[in-house]
Design an enzyme around this catalytic site. Structure first.
Site, PDB file in Angstrom:
ATOM      1  N   SER A  84     -97.314  41.032  15.647  1.00 13.30           N
ATOM      2  CA  SER A  84     -97.096  40.081  16.745  1.00 13.30           C
ATOM      3  C   SER A  84     -96.185  40.594  17.854  1.00 13.30           C
ATOM      4  CB  SER A  84     -96.571  38.753  16.214  1.00 13.30           C
ATOM      5  OG  SER A  84     -95.225  38.855  15.847  1.00 13.30           O
ATOM      6  N   LYS A 144     -89.775  36.466  18.039  1.00 14.74           N
ATOM      7  CA  LYS A 144     -90.693  36.251  19.167  1.00 14.74           C
ATOM      8  C   LYS A 144     -89.923  36.403  20.471  1.00 14.74           C
ATOM      9  CE  LYS A 144     -94.076  34.937  16.451  1.00 14.74           C
ATOM     10  NZ  LYS A 144     -95.086  35.870  16.078  1.00 14.74           N
TER      11      LYS A 144
END
Length: 180
Positions: A53, A97
């Site tokens: 990710s 993130k």
């Protein structure tokens, strides 16, 4: 027979000295562990980031990073920061993130970048943030579960420890903003 040896050992000077040394070491050990816990909970923590990710910023095989926990408490996070977030779907899981938008900002994102060019624009509600992985094709992020409550932000990831060839600051890796 055995009880006699035990009584002699307990009465020996070596046992008494060991007891005195232990009584000096245990309080120090407890203080050290308390300091370690306070540091990990309120100041800094080490986090393991793995998976696709955050490619290319963080590697696939796993990066050991430092995250400071002060910024979220004092609202000092900004768009582009890499953050440690408690998963809104699996509470015992933590994710790394990039912060894409803060409350009140609008963000345009691709709904399903693998299969279409369809995009949507939303305004991040009060008390929430928008997070995305750098690799939009392989990231479980706000595009799937929506804006994340600010309270789930656990820290700002700022330093990569492992692998050694990538050791250093993550500040220069701020991504492109899709925020207006």
């Amino acid at each position: 027979m055995a009880s006699r040896y035990i009584r002699e050992f307990l009465a020996s000077e070596a046992f008494k000295n060991a007891g005195r040394e232990l009584s000096d070491v245990i309080p120090r050990l407890v203080k050290f562990l308390c300091c370690l816990q306070v540091t990990k909970t309120h100041l800094f923590t080490v986090t393991l980031s793995y998976g696709p990710s955050m490619l290319p910023t963080l590697g696939l095989a796993g990066n050991l990073c430092l995250a400071e926990r002060i910024s979220p408490r004092f609202d000092k996070l900004g768009v582009g920061d890499i953050v440690l977030v408690q998963s809104p779907e699996v509470p015992w899981k933590f994710m790394t993130k990039r912060l894409k938008a803060m409350e009140g900002q609008s963000v345009t994102y691709f709904v399903d970048p693998k299969n279409s060019d369809k995009s949507e624009t939303i305004v991040v509600p009060k008390g929430h943030v928008w997070i995305e992985g750098d690799n939009i094709y392989e990231s479980n992020d706000s595009r799937k579960f929506g804006p994340v409550p600010y309270g789930l932000l656990q820290g700002r990831v700022f330093w990569r420890i492992w692998p050694p060839k990538d050791f250093g600051s993550l500040a220069q890796n701020k991504g492109k903003d899709s925020v207006s």
